[in-house]
Design a protein around this motif. Sequence first.
Motif, mmCIF file in Angstrom:
data_model
loop_
_atom_site.group_PDB
_atom_site.id
_atom_site.type_symbol
_atom_site.label_atom_id
_atom_site.label_comp_id
_atom_site.label_asym_id
_atom_site.label_seq_id
_atom_site.Cartn_x
_atom_site.Cartn_y
_atom_site.Cartn_z
ATOM 1 N N GLY A 1 55.351 43.278 42.600
ATOM 2 C CA GLY A 1 55.232 41.925 43.136
ATOM 3 C C GLY A 1 55.446 41.905 44.639
ATOM 4 N N ALA A 2 56.415 42.685 45.112
ATOM 5 C CA ALA A 2 56.674 42.764 46.549
ATOM 6 C C ALA A 2 55.466 43.343 47.280
ATOM 7 C CB ALA A 2 57.912 43.626 46.806
ATOM 8 N N VAL A 3 54.882 44.401 46.729
ATOM 9 C CA VAL A 3 53.720 45.021 47.359
ATOM 10 C C VAL A 3 52.537 44.059 47.358
ATOM 11 C CG1 VAL A 3 52.049 46.916 47.169
ATOM 12 C CG2 VAL A 3 54.491 47.346 46.799
ATOM 13 N N LEU B 1 42.673 42.948 41.731
ATOM 14 C CA LEU B 1 42.699 44.333 42.179
ATOM 15 C C LEU B 1 43.139 45.272 41.058
ATOM 16 C CD1 LEU B 1 44.265 44.028 45.747
ATOM 17 C CD2 LEU B 1 41.844 44.199 45.119
ATOM 18 N N ARG B 2 42.507 46.434 41.042
ATOM 19 C CA ARG B 2 42.864 47.493 40.109
ATOM 20 C C ARG B 2 43.408 48.675 40.905
ATOM 21 N NH1 ARG B 2 37.236 47.163 36.577
ATOM 22 N NH2 ARG B 2 37.478 44.975 35.930
ATOM 23 N N CYS B 3 43.958 49.607 40.211
ATOM 24 C CA CYS B 3 44.518 50.766 40.924
ATOM 25 C C CYS B 3 43.436 51.533 41.684
ATOM 26 C CB CYS B 3 45.245 51.676 39.941
ATOM 27 S SG CYS B 3 46.721 50.910 39.214
ATOM 28 N N GLY B 4 42.207 51.467 41.185
ATOM 29 C CA GLY B 4 41.097 52.108 41.875
ATOM 30 C C GLY B 4 40.568 51.324 43.057
ATOM 31 N N LYS C 1 46.982 56.196 39.451
ATOM 32 C CA LYS C 1 46.973 55.644 38.101
ATOM 33 C C LYS C 1 45.530 55.434 37.649
ATOM 34 C CE LYS C 1 51.485 53.400 38.467
ATOM 35 N NZ LYS C 1 52.257 52.142 38.291
ATOM 36 N N PRO C 2 45.298 55.170 36.366
ATOM 37 C CA PRO C 2 43.917 54.935 35.901
ATOM 38 C C PRO C 2 43.218 53.877 36.741
ATOM 39 C CG PRO C 2 45.390 55.144 34.032
ATOM 40 C CD PRO C 2 46.270 55.136 35.253
ATOM 41 N N ALA C 3 41.998 54.169 37.167
ATOM 42 C CA ALA C 3 41.302 53.321 38.134
ATOM 43 C C ALA C 3 41.137 51.883 37.660
ATOM 44 C CB ALA C 3 39.933 53.924 38.451
ATOM 45 N N HIS C 4 40.961 51.674 36.359
ATOM 46 C CA HIS C 4 40.697 50.325 35.858
ATOM 47 C C HIS C 4 41.975 49.572 35.467
ATOM 48 C CE1 HIS C 4 36.318 50.402 35.865
ATOM 49 N NE2 HIS C 4 36.421 51.680 35.519
ATOM 50 N N PHE D 1 48.647 45.005 39.746
ATOM 51 C CA PHE D 1 49.903 44.267 39.790
ATOM 52 C C PHE D 1 50.291 43.624 38.465
ATOM 53 C CE2 PHE D 1 47.952 43.917 44.096
ATOM 54 C CZ PHE D 1 48.771 44.858 44.689
ATOM 55 N N GLY D 2 49.344 43.446 37.550
ATOM 56 C CA GLY D 2 49.663 42.943 36.224
ATOM 57 C C GLY D 2 49.995 41.463 36.156
ATOM 58 N N TYR D 3 49.571 40.711 37.136
ATOM 59 C CA TYR D 3 49.849 39.277 37.171
ATOM 60 C C TYR D 3 48.601 38.468 36.854
ATOM 61 C CZ TYR D 3 54.494 39.315 39.365
ATOM 62 O OH TYR D 3 55.831 39.471 39.614
ATOM 63 N N ASP D 4 48.785 37.310 36.192
ATOM 64 C CA ASP D 4 47.779 36.269 36.239
ATOM 65 C C ASP D 4 48.256 35.234 37.248
ATOM 66 O OD1 ASP D 4 49.802 34.827 34.968
ATOM 67 O OD2 ASP D 4 48.814 34.834 33.012
ATOM 68 N N TYR D 5 47.416 34.233 37.529
ATOM 69 C CA TYR D 5 47.786 33.309 38.603
ATOM 70 C C TYR D 5 49.068 32.526 38.312
ATOM 71 C CZ TYR D 5 47.776 29.853 42.248
ATOM 72 O OH TYR D 5 48.171 29.073 43.315
ATOM 73 N N PRO D 6 49.243 31.967 37.103
ATOM 74 C CA PRO D 6 50.488 31.214 36.871
ATOM 75 C C PRO D 6 51.748 32.053 37.075
ATOM 76 C CG PRO D 6 48.879 30.663 35.195
ATOM 77 C CD PRO D 6 48.312 31.819 35.960
#
Length: 216
Positions: free
Chosen positions: A22-24, A42-45, A100-103, A107-112
């Motif tokens: 989250g900080a990044v 954004l994805r890791c790739g 990490k895997p490109a796809h 960050f694992g967030y949705d907007y809410p």
Amino acid sequence: PYSCPVWAELAVEAVRRNDLLGAVAIVIMVEAYLRPKELLSLRCGSFLAPSRMGVGSWLVHLFPQRELPRSKTGEADDTIPLNSGRTPWLGSVLEILAKKPAHQSAFGYDYPSFYSLIRNCAATLNVPVVPYQGRHSGASLDYAHSVRSIEEIRRHGRWKMIKSATRYEKRGRLNASWQRLSWTQKTYMESCALNLEKVVLYGDFSGLAPNMITRS
């Protein structure tokens, strides 16, 4: 728009909550002038390493040509350099994400949930902040600190017209928003900006001033 110390404090607070990604995300949102939807897609790739044969800084790759959706203006294959000079340490984190895997979601967030992160971290500031202000702040900071010209800001923010970049770049408002803060707020936030690298990379909070901000 808000000055760097405000965004640094938000990132520090995210690390306090054991949310390094989250900080990044907060830092990259400001540095790349990303709209919240763009950031969270954004994805890791999406992070391209520097190259001696190309661009010498890390890049954020948005809207790959082979994939949907496209940008707000219908463009594909946008690349945004992370080269303001404010966060030279960021590459250390991006190197890990890029392995990490490109796809995989970066960050694992949705907007809410991301909005809640910003709101909850901002509560420690007693300053109202919403995610979209990151895009405006990045443009204003780069112009105020002579990092980019208005034309470079337009390209960095992927605005079609100069007047669009000018509308979002409000460097004078950086002064206004900073001057509204108390001495206590400024002191703590400035210490966050000075120590952000140590906090993010090493979890070292020892250089921070005492947080005596009064919450409303």
